[in-house]
Design a protein around this motif. Structure first.
Motif, mmCIF file in Angstrom:
data_model
loop_
_atom_site.group_PDB
_atom_site.id
_atom_site.type_symbol
_atom_site.label_atom_id
_atom_site.label_comp_id
_atom_site.label_asym_id
_atom_site.label_seq_id
_atom_site.Cartn_x
_atom_site.Cartn_y
_atom_site.Cartn_z
ATOM 1 N N GLY A 1 -5.094 -6.947 17.966
ATOM 2 C CA GLY A 1 -6.280 -6.124 17.760
ATOM 3 C C GLY A 1 -6.309 -5.455 16.401
ATOM 4 N N VAL A 2 -5.279 -4.720 16.093
ATOM 5 C CA VAL A 2 -5.149 -4.077 14.782
ATOM 6 C C VAL A 2 -3.682 -4.160 14.358
ATOM 7 N N GLY A 3 -3.462 -3.956 13.089
ATOM 8 C CA GLY A 3 -2.107 -3.833 12.575
ATOM 9 C C GLY A 3 -1.936 -2.436 12.011
ATOM 10 N N ILE A 4 -0.733 -1.934 12.046
ATOM 11 C CA ILE A 4 -0.447 -0.601 11.510
ATOM 12 C C ILE A 4 0.599 -0.738 10.422
ATOM 13 N N VAL A 5 0.283 -0.218 9.234
ATOM 14 C CA VAL A 5 1.227 -0.187 8.124
ATOM 15 C C VAL A 5 1.601 1.276 7.907
ATOM 16 N N ASP A 6 2.861 1.605 8.172
ATOM 17 C CA ASP A 6 3.340 2.975 8.017
ATOM 18 C C ASP A 6 3.604 3.290 6.548
ATOM 19 N N ALA A 7 3.570 4.573 6.209
ATOM 20 C CA ALA A 7 3.804 5.002 4.832
ATOM 21 C C ALA A 7 5.183 4.581 4.330
ATOM 22 N N ASP A 8 6.187 4.553 5.218
ATOM 23 C CA ASP A 8 7.534 4.200 4.761
ATOM 24 C C ASP A 8 7.773 2.688 4.675
ATOM 25 N N TYR A 9 6.745 1.885 4.926
ATOM 26 C CA TYR A 9 6.841 0.432 4.753
ATOM 27 C C TYR A 9 6.800 0.058 3.268
ATOM 28 N N TYR A 10 6.168 0.905 2.467
ATOM 29 C CA TYR A 10 6.004 0.664 1.029
ATOM 30 C C TYR A 10 7.370 0.541 0.345
ATOM 31 N N ASP A 11 7.535 -0.509 -0.432
ATOM 32 C CA ASP A 11 8.747 -0.761 -1.217
ATOM 33 C C ASP A 11 10.018 -0.851 -0.383
ATOM 34 N N GLU B 1 2.331 11.129 6.942
ATOM 35 C CA GLU B 1 1.324 11.433 7.952
ATOM 36 C C GLU B 1 0.001 10.706 7.710
ATOM 37 N N GLU B 2 0.077 9.562 7.022
ATOM 38 C CA GLU B 2 -1.048 8.644 6.880
ATOM 39 C C GLU B 2 -0.545 7.247 7.223
ATOM 40 N N PHE B 3 -1.464 6.367 7.572
ATOM 41 C CA PHE B 3 -1.130 4.961 7.781
ATOM 42 C C PHE B 3 -2.316 4.118 7.343
ATOM 43 N N LEU B 4 -2.074 2.838 7.159
ATOM 44 C CA LEU B 4 -3.128 1.891 6.839
ATOM 45 C C LEU B 4 -3.350 1.037 8.084
ATOM 46 N N MET B 5 -4.559 1.088 8.638
ATOM 47 C CA MET B 5 -4.885 0.266 9.795
ATOM 48 C C MET B 5 -5.476 -1.049 9.295
ATOM 49 N N LEU B 6 -4.901 -2.164 9.749
ATOM 50 C CA LEU B 6 -5.423 -3.485 9.411
ATOM 51 C C LEU B 6 -6.335 -3.948 10.540
ATOM 52 N N ILE C 1 -7.889 0.193 6.405
ATOM 53 C CA ILE C 1 -8.527 1.513 6.392
ATOM 54 C C ILE C 1 -7.428 2.566 6.416
ATOM 55 N N PHE C 2 -7.411 3.446 5.422
ATOM 56 C CA PHE C 2 -6.441 4.545 5.395
ATOM 57 C C PHE C 2 -6.869 5.615 6.394
ATOM 58 N N LEU C 3 -5.906 6.087 7.207
ATOM 59 C CA LEU C 3 -6.197 7.103 8.208
ATOM 60 C C LEU C 3 -5.050 8.108 8.306
ATOM 61 N N PRO C 4 -5.367 9.374 8.626
ATOM 62 C CA PRO C 4 -4.302 10.342 8.922
ATOM 63 C C PRO C 4 -3.905 10.217 10.389
ATOM 64 N N TYR C 5 -2.754 10.738 10.724
ATOM 65 C CA TYR C 5 -2.369 10.808 12.127
ATOM 66 C C TYR C 5 -1.810 12.190 12.420
ATOM 67 N N LEU C 6 -1.775 12.542 13.690
ATOM 68 C CA LEU C 6 -1.321 13.853 14.131
ATOM 69 C C LEU C 6 0.020 13.736 14.824
ATOM 70 N N LEU C 7 0.787 14.804 14.805
ATOM 71 C CA LEU C 7 2.087 14.849 15.473
ATOM 72 C C LEU C 7 2.000 15.728 16.717
ATOM 73 N N ALA C 8 2.759 15.391 17.720
ATOM 74 C CA ALA C 8 2.809 16.194 18.936
ATOM 75 C C ALA C 8 3.510 17.522 18.652
ATOM 76 N N ALA D 1 0.843 -1.203 0.000
ATOM 77 C CA ALA D 1 0.000 0.000 0.000
ATOM 78 C C ALA D 1 0.872 1.244 0.000
ATOM 79 N N TYR D 2 0.536 2.189 -0.855
ATOM 80 C CA TYR D 2 1.234 3.476 -0.858
ATOM 81 C C TYR D 2 0.270 4.538 -0.340
ATOM 82 N N MET D 3 0.849 5.517 0.345
ATOM 83 C CA MET D 3 0.039 6.589 0.939
ATOM 84 C C MET D 3 0.914 7.802 1.175
ATOM 85 N N GLN D 4 0.318 8.862 1.609
ATOM 86 C CA GLN D 4 1.012 10.111 1.884
ATOM 87 C C GLN D 4 1.733 10.047 3.230
#
Length: 178
Positions: A110-120, A88-93, A152-159, A83-86
């Motif tokens: 419970g869930v899995g998290i695929v970070d944007a930098d996991y792609y390729d 500050e986004e992630f794919l929740m499994l 499910i593609f979701l955005p995330y926020l930074l502190a 999965a590719y994404m922007q």
């Protein structure tokens, strides 16, 4: 291209389909198995013996816990999809609602998290796997093309006071941990 899915190179000629949403208002994209896969039942792996042993003891040894963890270890079911994404986004499994009821399958975390930098990434091209444990009484044969879960593609926020992240991804599955 903002976000989406591609087939990893080792499955290019295997007739896989990209994840799709089942209905117009579905949040999740259904992921399917890339190949036939047997998911062993925990009951066939000395689970009851370990439970009985742990129940009798007042203290557990590291050996006891290691044996229990081995029995409950999840299996990684391949999807053949990346999965590719922007940023500050992630794919929740997430699990399918029918998996526990009909098939005895759960995602142990419970869930899995695929970070944007996991792609390729260089270790596995960013292939997405579903971690599953089979609590059913018998082994579950997952057929190629059978739905495993949803993404499910979701955005995330930074502190506000976040410092620059320490490193960049250098590996595949589980590589961002310490």
């Amino acid at each position: 291209m903002k976000r989406g899915f591609k087939i990893v190179s080792k499955y290019e000629n295997e007739g896989l389909t990209l994840p799709v949403r089942a209905t117009q208002n579905a949040a999740g994209y259904d992921f399917c198995a890339a190949k036939d896969f047997v998911l062993p039942s925990i009951w066939k792996r000395d689970f009851l013996k370990i439970l009985r042993t742990l129940r009798k003891q007042k203290q557990y040894t590291q050996e006891d816990l290691t044996a229990a963890n081995k029995v409950l270890k999840p299996y990684l079911v391949p999807t053949g999809i990346k999965a590719y994404m922007q940023p500050e986004e992630f794919l929740m499994l997430a699990n399918r609602s029918s998996n526990p009821l009909k098939h005895g399958l759960i995602l142990p975390n419970g869930v899995g998290i695929v970070d944007a930098d996991y792609y390729d990434n260089e270790n596995n091209e960013g292939e997405i796997f579903f971690q599953l444990v089979n609590f059913g009484l018998t082994d579950k044969v997952i057929k190629k093309g059978e739905r495993l879960g949803q993404g499910i593609f979701l955005p995330y926020l930074l502190a506000d006071d976040e410092k620059t992240p320490l490193s960049t991804r250098t590996g595949g599955f589980g590589s961002s941990g310490r």
